[in-house]
Design a protein around this motif. Sequence first.
Motif, mmCIF file in Angstrom:
data_model
loop_
_atom_site.group_PDB
_atom_site.id
_atom_site.type_symbol
_atom_site.label_atom_id
_atom_site.label_comp_id
_atom_site.label_asym_id
_atom_site.label_seq_id
_atom_site.Cartn_x
_atom_site.Cartn_y
_atom_site.Cartn_z
ATOM 1 N N ALA A 69 -5.567 8.002 -5.734
ATOM 2 C CA ALA A 69 -5.582 6.570 -5.431
ATOM 3 C C ALA A 69 -6.055 6.290 -4.014
ATOM 4 C CB ALA A 69 -4.188 5.979 -5.645
ATOM 5 N N ASP A 70 -5.936 7.263 -3.111
ATOM 6 C CA ASP A 70 -6.480 7.165 -1.753
ATOM 7 C C ASP A 70 -5.965 5.919 -1.039
ATOM 8 O OD1 ASP A 70 -7.970 7.926 0.451
ATOM 9 O OD2 ASP A 70 -9.771 6.846 -0.222
ATOM 10 N N LEU A 71 -4.637 5.782 -0.968
ATOM 11 C CA LEU A 71 -4.038 4.567 -0.427
ATOM 12 C C LEU A 71 -3.656 4.676 1.042
ATOM 13 C CD1 LEU A 71 -1.765 3.598 -3.436
ATOM 14 C CD2 LEU A 71 -3.797 2.382 -2.640
ATOM 15 N N GLU A 484 -9.383 -4.417 -1.722
ATOM 16 C CA GLU A 484 -9.677 -3.136 -2.360
ATOM 17 C C GLU A 484 -8.448 -2.236 -2.347
ATOM 18 O OE1 GLU A 484 -11.423 0.069 -4.227
ATOM 19 O OE2 GLU A 484 -11.957 -2.061 -4.176
ATOM 20 N N TRP A 485 -7.694 -2.237 -1.236
ATOM 21 C CA TRP A 485 -6.484 -1.413 -1.153
ATOM 22 C C TRP A 485 -5.494 -1.836 -2.228
ATOM 23 C CZ3 TRP A 485 -1.269 -1.644 -0.746
ATOM 24 C CH2 TRP A 485 -0.596 -0.500 -0.304
ATOM 25 N N ARG A 487 -6.124 -3.414 -4.962
ATOM 26 C CA ARG A 487 -6.679 -3.102 -6.281
ATOM 27 C C ARG A 487 -6.389 -1.646 -6.650
ATOM 28 N NH1 ARG A 487 -10.326 -0.533 -8.774
ATOM 29 N NH2 ARG A 487 -11.147 0.390 -6.845
ATOM 30 N N ARG A 488 -6.583 -0.732 -5.703
ATOM 31 C CA ARG A 488 -6.321 0.677 -5.977
ATOM 32 C C ARG A 488 -4.834 0.921 -6.246
ATOM 33 N NH1 ARG A 488 -9.573 1.459 -1.437
ATOM 34 N NH2 ARG A 488 -7.842 2.404 -0.287
ATOM 35 N N SER A 489 -3.987 0.205 -5.519
ATOM 36 C CA SER A 489 -2.551 0.354 -5.734
ATOM 37 C C SER A 489 -2.153 -0.104 -7.130
ATOM 38 C CB SER A 489 -1.774 -0.443 -4.682
ATOM 39 O OG SER A 489 -0.377 -0.308 -4.894
ATOM 40 N N ARG A 491 -4.074 -0.199 -9.712
ATOM 41 C CA ARG A 491 -4.613 0.742 -10.690
ATOM 42 C C ARG A 491 -3.700 1.964 -10.811
ATOM 43 N NH1 ARG A 491 -5.890 0.917 -15.219
ATOM 44 N NH2 ARG A 491 -6.679 2.919 -15.932
#
Length: 514
Positions: A69-71, A484-485, A487-489, A491
Amino acid sequence: MSVNLTRRALLGGLLTSTAGAALAEGPLQSIRPNARSEVPVASAAPESSPIPRIAPRLRATIEELIAAADLDGTVGCVLADARTGEVLERVDGGVSLPPASVTKAVTALYALDALGGAHRFVTRVFAIGGISEGILSGDLILAGGGDPTLSADHLAELAEATKAAGISEVTGRLLCWRGALPYAEEIEPSQLDHLGYNPAVSGLNLNFNRVHFEWRRVSGNWQTTMDARTDNRVPRVRMAKVRIVDRGAPVFATDGPDSWSVARSALGNGGSRWMPVRQPALYAGDVFRTLAAEIGLRLPEPEVIDDLPDGDEIAQHRSGTLRTILNDMLLYSTNLTAEICGLAASQARFGTALGIETSAAHMTTWVGETFGLEAKFVDHSGLSDENRISADDMVKLLLQEGPDGPLRPILKRIAMTDADNNRLEGYPIEVRAKTGTLNFVSALSGYIETVEGKDLAFAIFTADIERRERGKAAGDEVPAGSIEWNRRSKRLQQQLLQRWGLVYRDEVLDLERG
Protein backbone atom coordinates in the motif's frame (compact mmCIF):
# COMPACT_ATOMS: atom_id res chain seq x y z
CA MET A 1 -21.27 -21.12 45.03
CA SER A 2 -22.14 -19.90 41.54
CA VAL A 3 -20.66 -17.02 39.57
CA ASN A 4 -22.60 -15.14 36.88
CA LEU A 5 -20.46 -13.72 34.11
CA THR A 6 -21.68 -11.02 31.74
CA ARG A 7 -20.66 -11.11 28.08
CA ARG A 8 -18.43 -8.08 28.68
CA ALA A 9 -16.72 -9.78 31.62
CA LEU A 10 -16.27 -13.02 29.69
CA LEU A 11 -14.79 -11.39 26.60
CA GLY A 12 -12.76 -9.03 28.73
CA GLY A 13 -11.25 -12.08 30.35
CA LEU A 14 -10.56 -13.70 27.00
CA LEU A 15 -8.73 -10.63 25.85
CA THR A 16 -6.47 -10.61 28.89
CA SER A 17 -5.85 -14.35 29.05
CA THR A 18 -3.20 -16.42 27.37
CA ALA A 19 -5.80 -17.66 24.90
CA GLY A 20 -6.64 -14.13 23.80
CA ALA A 21 -3.09 -12.79 24.14
CA ALA A 22 -3.80 -9.52 25.97
CA LEU A 23 -4.68 -6.68 23.69
CA ALA A 24 -3.32 -4.11 26.12
CA GLU A 25 -0.20 -5.92 27.30
CA GLY A 26 2.43 -6.13 24.60
CA PRO A 27 2.53 -7.70 21.15
CA LEU A 28 -0.01 -10.25 20.02
CA GLN A 29 0.91 -13.07 17.69
CA SER A 30 -1.52 -13.85 14.90
CA ILE A 31 -3.03 -17.29 15.13
CA ARG A 32 -2.81 -17.48 11.33
CA PRO A 33 0.19 -19.67 10.53
CA ASN A 34 2.82 -18.64 8.07
CA ALA A 35 1.56 -18.63 4.50
CA ARG A 36 1.88 -21.91 2.65
CA SER A 37 2.14 -22.41 -1.05
CA GLU A 38 -0.63 -24.06 -3.02
CA VAL A 39 -3.37 -23.47 -0.46
CA PRO A 40 -6.60 -24.79 -1.98
CA VAL A 41 -9.82 -22.82 -1.76
CA ALA A 42 -12.92 -24.61 -0.48
CA SER A 43 -14.97 -23.95 -3.60
CA ALA A 44 -14.29 -22.37 -6.94
CA ALA A 45 -16.27 -19.25 -7.83
CA PRO A 46 -18.28 -19.18 -11.08
CA GLU A 47 -17.18 -16.74 -13.77
CA SER A 48 -20.06 -14.36 -12.97
CA SER A 49 -19.32 -14.26 -9.25
CA PRO A 50 -17.80 -11.12 -7.66
CA ILE A 51 -15.60 -13.39 -5.55
CA PRO A 52 -12.05 -13.27 -6.93
CA ARG A 53 -10.94 -16.62 -8.29
CA ILE A 54 -7.94 -17.68 -6.21
CA ALA A 55 -5.63 -20.01 -8.08
CA PRO A 56 -3.23 -22.18 -6.03
CA ARG A 57 -0.44 -19.78 -5.11
CA LEU A 58 1.44 -18.27 -2.22
CA ARG A 59 -1.17 -16.24 -0.34
CA ALA A 60 -0.02 -12.68 0.40
CA THR A 61 0.50 -12.05 4.09
CA ILE A 62 -1.16 -9.13 5.80
CA GLU A 63 2.28 -7.53 6.20
CA GLU A 64 2.86 -7.80 2.45
CA LEU A 65 -0.48 -6.13 1.70
CA ILE A 66 0.39 -3.27 4.05
CA ALA A 67 3.84 -2.85 2.53
CA ALA A 68 2.38 -2.80 -0.99
CA ALA A 69 0.00 0.00 0.00
CA ASP A 70 3.05 2.28 0.39
CA LEU A 71 1.41 4.54 2.97
CA ASP A 72 4.40 5.67 5.02
CA GLY A 73 3.26 6.63 8.50
CA THR A 74 1.69 3.86 10.58
CA VAL A 75 -0.83 1.11 9.88
CA GLY A 76 -2.44 -0.59 12.86
CA CYS A 77 -4.96 -3.38 12.30
CA VAL A 78 -6.51 -6.16 14.33
CA LEU A 79 -8.97 -8.93 13.41
CA ALA A 80 -10.71 -11.09 16.00
CA ASP A 81 -13.47 -13.66 16.21
CA ALA A 82 -16.43 -11.62 17.44
CA ARG A 83 -17.92 -14.59 19.30
CA THR A 84 -14.89 -15.92 21.16
CA GLY A 85 -12.51 -12.95 21.28
CA GLU A 86 -9.76 -15.00 19.64
CA VAL A 87 -7.33 -12.71 17.81
CA LEU A 88 -6.81 -13.85 14.23
CA GLU A 89 -4.48 -11.24 12.75
CA ARG A 90 -2.66 -8.24 14.18
CA VAL A 91 -0.12 -5.69 13.00
CA ASP A 92 0.92 -2.75 15.22
CA GLY A 93 -2.36 -3.10 17.10
CA GLY A 94 -1.04 -1.37 20.19
CA VAL A 95 -0.17 1.95 18.49
CA SER A 96 -2.63 4.71 19.39
CA LEU A 97 -3.66 6.70 16.30
CA PRO A 98 -6.29 9.31 15.44
CA PRO A 99 -9.54 7.40 14.80
CA ALA A 100 -11.11 10.33 12.91
CA SER A 101 -14.87 9.71 12.56
CA VAL A 102 -14.64 6.19 13.97
CA THR A 103 -14.92 8.21 17.20
CA LYS A 104 -18.63 8.55 16.36
CA ALA A 105 -19.16 4.83 17.00
CA VAL A 106 -17.92 5.35 20.56
CA THR A 107 -20.12 8.45 20.90
CA ALA A 108 -23.14 6.44 19.74
CA LEU A 109 -22.62 3.90 22.53
CA TYR A 110 -22.03 6.69 25.07
CA ALA A 111 -25.26 8.45 24.06
CA LEU A 112 -27.35 5.26 24.00
CA ASP A 113 -26.09 4.33 27.45
CA ALA A 114 -26.94 7.73 28.95
CA LEU A 115 -30.10 8.71 27.06
CA GLY A 116 -31.62 5.49 25.70
CA GLY A 117 -32.57 4.77 22.11
CA ALA A 118 -36.09 6.22 22.52
CA HIS A 119 -34.86 9.69 23.54
CA ARG A 120 -36.13 12.62 21.45
CA PHE A 121 -35.00 16.25 21.28
CA VAL A 122 -37.85 18.77 21.53
CA THR A 123 -37.93 22.29 20.06
CA ARG A 124 -40.67 24.50 21.50
CA VAL A 125 -42.37 27.83 20.90
CA PHE A 126 -43.47 29.79 23.98
CA ALA A 127 -45.60 32.92 24.26
CA ILE A 128 -45.22 35.49 27.02
CA GLY A 129 -48.25 37.77 27.31
CA GLY A 130 -51.85 37.79 26.23
CA ILE A 131 -53.23 37.09 22.76
CA SER A 132 -56.08 39.26 21.48
CA GLU A 133 -57.36 39.49 17.90
CA GLY A 134 -54.25 37.78 16.59
CA ILE A 135 -51.81 40.04 18.43
CA LEU A 136 -49.43 38.69 21.07
CA SER A 137 -48.77 41.55 23.48
CA GLY A 138 -45.40 40.30 24.60
CA ASP A 139 -42.53 38.08 23.51
CA LEU A 140 -42.40 34.93 21.39
CA ILE A 141 -39.66 32.41 22.21
CA LEU A 142 -38.15 29.87 19.86
CA ALA A 143 -36.60 27.48 22.39
CA GLY A 144 -34.09 24.93 21.20
CA GLY A 145 -33.88 21.50 22.80
CA GLY A 146 -30.54 20.59 21.25
CA ASP A 147 -32.06 18.86 18.21
CA PRO A 148 -29.16 18.31 15.77
CA THR A 149 -31.59 17.43 12.96
CA LEU A 150 -33.82 20.52 13.07
CA SER A 151 -34.41 21.78 9.52
CA ALA A 152 -36.09 24.70 7.80
CA ASP A 153 -39.03 22.35 7.10
CA HIS A 154 -39.49 21.83 10.84
CA LEU A 155 -39.35 25.58 11.45
CA ALA A 156 -42.05 26.04 8.80
CA GLU A 157 -44.24 23.57 10.71
CA LEU A 158 -43.62 25.48 13.95
CA ALA A 159 -44.57 28.73 12.24
CA GLU A 160 -47.82 27.15 11.01
CA ALA A 161 -48.58 25.86 14.52
CA THR A 162 -47.87 29.29 16.00
CA LYS A 163 -50.29 30.91 13.60
CA ALA A 164 -52.86 28.20 14.33
CA ALA A 165 -52.57 29.15 18.02
CA GLY A 166 -54.11 32.51 17.07
CA ILE A 167 -51.01 34.65 16.61
CA SER A 168 -50.47 36.78 13.52
CA GLU A 169 -48.36 39.54 15.03
CA VAL A 170 -45.98 39.98 17.99
CA THR A 171 -45.56 43.36 19.67
CA GLY A 172 -42.59 42.31 21.80
CA ARG A 173 -39.43 40.42 20.90
CA LEU A 174 -38.59 37.21 19.05
CA LEU A 175 -36.23 35.48 21.49
CA CYS A 176 -34.09 32.52 20.42
CA TRP A 177 -33.00 30.37 23.37
CA ARG A 178 -29.80 28.41 22.86
CA GLY A 179 -29.08 27.41 26.46
CA ALA A 180 -30.28 23.80 26.38
CA LEU A 181 -26.64 22.85 25.64
CA PRO A 182 -23.36 24.79 25.86
CA TYR A 183 -22.46 27.03 22.93
CA ALA A 184 -19.20 26.63 21.03
CA GLU A 185 -18.26 28.82 18.07
CA GLU A 186 -16.73 25.83 16.30
CA ILE A 187 -16.04 22.17 16.98
CA GLU A 188 -12.29 22.14 16.28
CA PRO A 189 -10.35 25.46 16.24
CA SER A 190 -7.40 23.97 14.33
CA GLN A 191 -9.57 23.38 11.24
CA LEU A 192 -9.88 26.01 8.50
CA ASP A 193 -12.56 28.61 9.24
CA HIS A 194 -14.70 28.06 6.14
CA LEU A 195 -15.18 24.29 6.32
CA GLY A 196 -18.86 23.41 6.50
CA TYR A 197 -18.23 20.28 8.57
CA ASN A 198 -16.79 22.36 11.44
CA PRO A 199 -19.75 24.56 12.47
CA ALA A 200 -20.79 26.05 15.78
CA VAL A 201 -22.60 23.93 18.39
CA SER A 202 -25.61 25.21 20.30
CA GLY A 203 -28.81 24.27 22.08
CA LEU A 204 -30.66 25.67 19.04
CA ASN A 205 -29.36 24.41 15.71
CA LEU A 206 -30.59 24.48 12.11
CA ASN A 207 -29.68 22.55 8.94
CA PHE A 208 -26.64 21.08 10.72
CA ASN A 209 -25.53 24.69 11.27
CA ARG A 210 -24.60 25.23 7.65
CA VAL A 211 -25.77 27.93 5.26
CA HIS A 212 -25.86 27.44 1.49
CA PHE A 213 -23.73 29.94 -0.43
CA GLU A 214 -24.33 30.13 -4.19
CA TRP A 215 -22.74 32.38 -6.78
CA ARG A 216 -23.36 32.90 -10.49
CA ARG A 217 -22.47 35.43 -13.14
CA VAL A 218 -25.37 37.57 -14.37
CA SER A 219 -24.79 40.17 -17.11
CA GLY A 220 -21.09 40.28 -16.33
CA ASN A 221 -21.63 40.74 -12.58
CA TRP A 222 -21.62 38.27 -9.71
CA GLN A 223 -24.91 37.44 -8.01
CA THR A 224 -24.67 35.73 -4.62
CA THR A 225 -27.29 34.21 -2.34
CA MET A 226 -27.26 32.70 1.15
CA ASP A 227 -30.12 30.37 2.01
CA ALA A 228 -31.23 27.59 4.37
CA ARG A 229 -32.44 25.22 1.71
CA THR A 230 -34.03 21.83 2.11
CA ASP A 231 -35.55 19.55 -0.52
CA ASN A 232 -38.83 21.43 -0.13
CA ARG A 233 -38.00 25.13 0.32
CA VAL A 234 -35.24 27.70 -0.09
CA PRO A 235 -35.66 30.43 2.55
CA ARG A 236 -33.25 33.34 2.17
CA VAL A 237 -30.87 34.12 5.02
CA ARG A 238 -30.02 37.67 6.05
CA MET A 239 -27.80 37.15 9.09
CA ALA A 240 -24.99 35.56 7.04
CA LYS A 241 -23.21 37.66 4.42
CA VAL A 242 -20.48 37.25 1.82
CA ARG A 243 -18.47 39.79 -0.18
CA ILE A 244 -16.52 39.13 -3.38
CA VAL A 245 -13.09 40.76 -3.26
CA ASP A 246 -10.04 41.06 -5.51
CA ARG A 247 -7.22 38.99 -4.00
CA GLY A 248 -5.22 35.91 -4.75
CA ALA A 249 -5.31 34.12 -1.40
CA PRO A 250 -6.87 33.04 0.82
CA VAL A 251 -9.93 31.96 -1.12
CA PHE A 252 -12.16 32.48 1.93
CA ALA A 253 -11.67 34.83 4.84
CA THR A 254 -13.85 35.99 7.72
CA ASP A 255 -13.96 39.33 9.52
CA GLY A 256 -16.56 38.31 12.07
CA PRO A 257 -19.16 35.63 12.83
CA ASP A 258 -21.01 34.70 9.63
CA SER A 259 -19.36 37.51 7.65
CA TRP A 260 -17.27 36.17 4.78
CA SER A 261 -15.24 37.37 1.84
CA VAL A 262 -14.27 35.22 -1.13
CA ALA A 263 -11.56 35.77 -3.76
CA ARG A 264 -13.03 36.68 -7.13
CA SER A 265 -10.30 34.71 -8.91
CA ALA A 266 -11.54 31.44 -7.40
CA LEU A 267 -15.19 31.70 -8.46
CA GLY A 268 -14.92 30.31 -11.98
CA ASN A 269 -18.21 30.50 -13.85
CA GLY A 270 -20.41 29.83 -10.82
CA GLY A 271 -21.00 27.29 -8.12
CA SER A 272 -22.11 26.68 -4.55
CA ARG A 273 -20.94 25.26 -1.23
CA TRP A 274 -22.11 24.93 2.34
CA MET A 275 -20.54 27.37 4.77
CA PRO A 276 -20.42 26.87 8.55
CA VAL A 277 -22.72 28.95 10.73
CA ARG A 278 -21.16 30.54 13.82
CA GLN A 279 -24.40 31.94 15.32
CA PRO A 280 -26.84 29.04 14.95
CA ALA A 281 -29.54 30.38 17.29
CA LEU A 282 -29.63 33.67 15.39
CA TYR A 283 -29.65 31.68 12.14
CA ALA A 284 -32.66 29.65 13.29
CA GLY A 285 -34.47 32.82 14.37
CA ASP A 286 -33.75 34.53 11.06
CA VAL A 287 -35.12 31.61 9.04
CA PHE A 288 -38.11 31.17 11.40
CA ARG A 289 -39.00 34.83 10.86
CA THR A 290 -38.72 34.47 7.06
CA LEU A 291 -40.91 31.37 7.00
CA ALA A 292 -43.45 32.98 9.32
CA ALA A 293 -43.72 36.01 7.03
CA GLU A 294 -44.61 33.71 4.13
CA ILE A 295 -47.82 32.70 5.93
CA GLY A 296 -48.71 36.16 7.21
CA LEU A 297 -47.16 35.89 10.68
CA ARG A 298 -45.25 39.09 11.38
CA LEU A 299 -42.31 38.72 13.75
CA PRO A 300 -39.62 41.16 14.94
CA GLU A 301 -35.89 40.73 14.39
CA PRO A 302 -34.54 37.71 16.35
CA GLU A 303 -32.50 38.08 19.53
CA VAL A 304 -30.40 35.34 21.14
CA ILE A 305 -30.78 34.52 24.85
CA ASP A 306 -29.06 32.03 27.18
CA ASP A 307 -31.67 32.02 29.98
CA LEU A 308 -35.19 30.79 29.29
CA PRO A 309 -38.04 32.94 30.71
CA ASP A 310 -41.33 31.41 31.78
CA GLY A 311 -43.98 31.28 29.10
CA ASP A 312 -46.88 29.26 27.75
CA GLU A 313 -45.99 26.53 25.28
CA ILE A 314 -47.98 26.92 22.05
CA ALA A 315 -46.10 24.60 19.67
CA GLN A 316 -43.41 21.95 19.64
CA HIS A 317 -41.42 19.76 17.26
CA ARG A 318 -40.12 16.37 18.39
CA SER A 319 -37.11 14.87 16.67
CA GLY A 320 -36.81 11.28 15.58
CA THR A 321 -35.63 8.81 18.18
CA LEU A 322 -32.01 8.86 19.24
CA ARG A 323 -31.49 5.46 17.63
CA THR A 324 -32.67 6.87 14.29
CA ILE A 325 -30.53 9.98 14.71
CA LEU A 326 -27.46 7.89 15.51
CA ASN A 327 -28.09 5.62 12.54
CA ASP A 328 -28.07 8.67 10.26
CA MET A 329 -25.04 10.11 12.06
CA LEU A 330 -23.05 6.93 11.41
CA LEU A 331 -24.24 6.79 7.81
CA TYR A 332 -23.53 10.42 6.89
CA SER A 333 -20.86 11.12 9.52
CA THR A 334 -22.37 14.43 10.65
CA ASN A 335 -20.02 16.10 13.11
CA LEU A 336 -22.68 18.36 14.64
CA THR A 337 -24.87 15.36 15.47
CA ALA A 338 -21.99 13.63 17.22
CA GLU A 339 -21.15 16.67 19.33
CA ILE A 340 -24.78 17.29 20.28
CA CYS A 341 -25.39 13.66 21.24
CA GLY A 342 -22.16 13.54 23.26
CA LEU A 343 -22.95 16.79 25.07
CA ALA A 344 -26.52 15.70 25.78
CA ALA A 345 -25.26 12.38 27.15
CA SER A 346 -22.82 14.08 29.51
CA GLN A 347 -25.47 16.56 30.64
CA ALA A 348 -27.85 13.69 31.41
CA ARG A 349 -25.12 11.92 33.38
CA PHE A 350 -23.92 14.84 35.44
CA GLY A 351 -26.95 17.15 35.52
CA THR A 352 -24.98 20.16 34.34
CA ALA A 353 -23.80 21.68 31.09
CA LEU A 354 -20.29 20.70 30.00
CA GLY A 355 -18.20 22.02 27.13
CA ILE A 356 -17.02 19.78 24.30
CA GLU A 357 -13.56 18.98 25.68
CA THR A 358 -14.80 18.38 29.24
CA SER A 359 -17.66 16.22 28.00
CA ALA A 360 -15.28 14.23 25.78
CA ALA A 361 -13.00 13.69 28.78
CA HIS A 362 -15.94 12.16 30.64
CA MET A 363 -16.63 9.97 27.61
CA THR A 364 -13.00 8.84 27.79
CA THR A 365 -13.46 7.91 31.44
CA TRP A 366 -16.70 6.07 30.66
CA VAL A 367 -15.01 4.06 27.90
CA GLY A 368 -12.21 3.08 30.26
CA GLU A 369 -14.53 2.07 33.07
CA THR A 370 -17.04 0.28 30.82
CA PHE A 371 -14.72 -1.57 28.46
CA GLY A 372 -11.42 -1.61 30.34
CA LEU A 373 -9.41 0.08 27.60
CA GLU A 374 -7.21 3.13 27.13
CA ALA A 375 -8.20 5.97 24.82
CA LYS A 376 -8.23 9.74 24.66
CA PHE A 377 -11.08 11.79 23.25
CA VAL A 378 -11.19 15.58 23.12
CA ASP A 379 -14.39 15.75 21.08
CA HIS A 380 -17.25 13.43 20.14
CA SER A 381 -16.93 13.61 16.35
CA GLY A 382 -13.27 12.73 15.70
CA LEU A 383 -12.51 16.07 14.07
CA SER A 384 -9.51 16.74 16.33
CA ASP A 385 -6.08 15.20 15.71
CA GLU A 386 -5.70 14.78 19.46
CA ASN A 387 -8.18 11.92 19.67
CA ARG A 388 -6.34 8.63 20.12
CA ILE A 389 -7.20 4.95 20.33
CA SER A 390 -5.37 1.81 19.22
CA ALA A 391 -6.73 -0.89 16.94
CA ASP A 392 -6.31 -3.27 19.89
CA ASP A 393 -8.58 -1.20 22.10
CA MET A 394 -11.13 -0.48 19.37
CA VAL A 395 -11.52 -4.21 18.75
CA LYS A 396 -11.69 -4.83 22.48
CA LEU A 397 -14.66 -2.43 22.62
CA LEU A 398 -16.37 -4.15 19.67
CA LEU A 399 -15.88 -7.59 21.22
CA GLN A 400 -17.33 -6.59 24.56
CA GLU A 401 -20.23 -4.79 22.90
CA GLY A 402 -20.77 -7.96 20.89
CA PRO A 403 -21.99 -8.69 17.36
CA ASP A 404 -25.57 -8.85 18.68
CA GLY A 405 -25.38 -5.56 20.59
CA PRO A 406 -27.01 -2.23 19.70
CA LEU A 407 -24.09 -0.85 17.69
CA ARG A 408 -23.82 -3.28 14.77
CA PRO A 409 -27.36 -2.68 13.34
CA ILE A 410 -26.82 1.09 13.12
CA LEU A 411 -23.38 0.92 11.51
CA LYS A 412 -23.12 1.67 7.81
CA ARG A 413 -22.99 -1.19 5.32
CA ILE A 414 -19.63 -1.01 3.55
CA ALA A 415 -19.74 -2.03 -0.11
CA MET A 416 -16.97 -4.16 -1.55
CA THR A 417 -15.13 -2.59 -4.50
CA ASP A 418 -12.48 -3.59 -7.03
CA ALA A 419 -9.13 -1.93 -7.72
CA ASP A 420 -10.88 0.77 -9.78
CA ASN A 421 -13.35 1.48 -6.96
CA ASN A 422 -16.22 -0.13 -8.85
CA ARG A 423 -18.81 -1.73 -6.61
CA LEU A 424 -18.78 -5.54 -6.55
CA GLU A 425 -22.49 -6.33 -6.61
CA GLY A 426 -23.57 -9.44 -4.75
CA TYR A 427 -20.31 -9.88 -2.88
CA PRO A 428 -21.12 -12.65 -0.36
CA ILE A 429 -19.92 -10.99 2.83
CA GLU A 430 -21.48 -8.23 4.92
CA VAL A 431 -19.42 -5.48 6.49
CA ARG A 432 -20.96 -2.99 8.91
CA ALA A 433 -18.49 -0.38 10.06
CA LYS A 434 -17.72 3.26 10.71
CA THR A 435 -15.38 5.09 8.39
CA GLY A 436 -13.07 7.92 9.39
CA THR A 437 -11.22 10.28 7.07
CA LEU A 438 -8.97 13.28 7.57
CA ASN A 439 -6.10 14.37 5.34
CA PHE A 440 -3.47 11.62 5.71
CA VAL A 441 -5.67 9.77 8.23
CA SER A 442 -8.01 6.94 7.30
CA ALA A 443 -9.80 4.58 9.67
CA LEU A 444 -12.38 1.81 9.50
CA SER A 445 -13.76 -0.37 12.27
CA GLY A 446 -16.73 -2.67 12.73
CA TYR A 447 -18.00 -6.17 12.08
CA ILE A 448 -17.73 -8.68 9.22
CA GLU A 449 -20.07 -11.56 8.49
CA THR A 450 -17.95 -13.91 6.41
CA VAL A 451 -19.10 -16.01 3.46
CA GLU A 452 -19.59 -18.91 5.89
CA GLY A 453 -21.50 -16.83 8.45
CA LYS A 454 -18.64 -16.34 10.92
CA ASP A 455 -18.77 -13.02 12.84
CA LEU A 456 -15.49 -11.07 13.02
CA ALA A 457 -14.58 -7.74 14.61
CA PHE A 458 -11.86 -5.53 13.15
CA ALA A 459 -10.14 -2.17 13.23
CA ILE A 460 -7.87 -0.67 10.56
CA PHE A 461 -6.19 2.64 11.45
CA THR A 462 -3.74 4.39 9.11
CA ALA A 463 -2.08 7.75 9.66
CA ASP A 464 0.86 9.77 8.42
CA ILE A 465 0.98 12.35 11.20
CA GLU A 466 4.02 14.22 9.86
CA ARG A 467 2.46 14.84 6.43
CA ARG A 468 -0.82 15.84 8.07
CA GLU A 469 0.95 18.40 10.22
CA ARG A 470 2.77 19.83 7.20
CA GLY A 471 -0.51 20.15 5.31
CA LYS A 472 -2.19 21.94 8.21
CA ALA A 473 0.75 24.32 8.57
CA ALA A 474 0.44 25.22 4.89
CA GLY A 475 -3.25 26.05 5.35
CA ASP A 476 -4.30 23.79 2.46
CA GLU A 477 -7.83 22.42 2.48
CA VAL A 478 -6.58 19.50 0.36
CA PRO A 479 -2.79 19.17 0.86
CA ALA A 480 -0.65 17.85 -1.97
CA GLY A 481 -0.63 14.07 -2.03
CA SER A 482 -3.51 13.64 0.44
CA ILE A 483 -6.09 12.42 -2.08
CA GLU A 484 -3.80 9.70 -3.44
CA TRP A 485 -2.65 8.71 0.07
CA ASN A 486 -6.25 8.33 1.28
CA ARG A 487 -7.13 6.41 -1.89
CA ARG A 488 -4.34 3.90 -1.23
CA SER A 489 -5.43 3.56 2.39
CA LYS A 490 -9.02 2.81 1.41
CA ARG A 491 -7.82 0.29 -1.15
CA LEU A 492 -5.85 -1.46 1.59
CA GLN A 493 -9.01 -1.55 3.70
CA GLN A 494 -10.86 -3.24 0.85
CA GLN A 495 -8.10 -5.81 0.35
CA LEU A 496 -8.11 -6.69 4.03
CA LEU A 497 -11.89 -6.89 4.28
CA GLN A 498 -12.19 -9.12 1.23
CA ARG A 499 -9.36 -11.32 2.46
CA TRP A 500 -10.90 -11.65 5.91
CA GLY A 501 -14.43 -12.23 4.62
CA LEU A 502 -13.36 -15.10 2.37
CA VAL A 503 -10.25 -16.61 3.97
CA TYR A 504 -11.62 -17.07 7.47
CA ARG A 505 -13.79 -20.02 6.64
CA ASP A 506 -13.41 -22.98 8.93
CA GLU A 507 -12.39 -25.37 6.17
CA VAL A 508 -9.79 -23.00 4.75
CA LEU A 509 -8.30 -22.38 8.18
CA ASP A 510 -8.11 -26.11 8.73
CA LEU A 511 -6.31 -26.55 5.42
CA GLU A 512 -3.86 -23.77 6.23
CA ARG A 513 -3.19 -25.16 9.69
CA GLY A 514 -2.84 -28.60 8.05
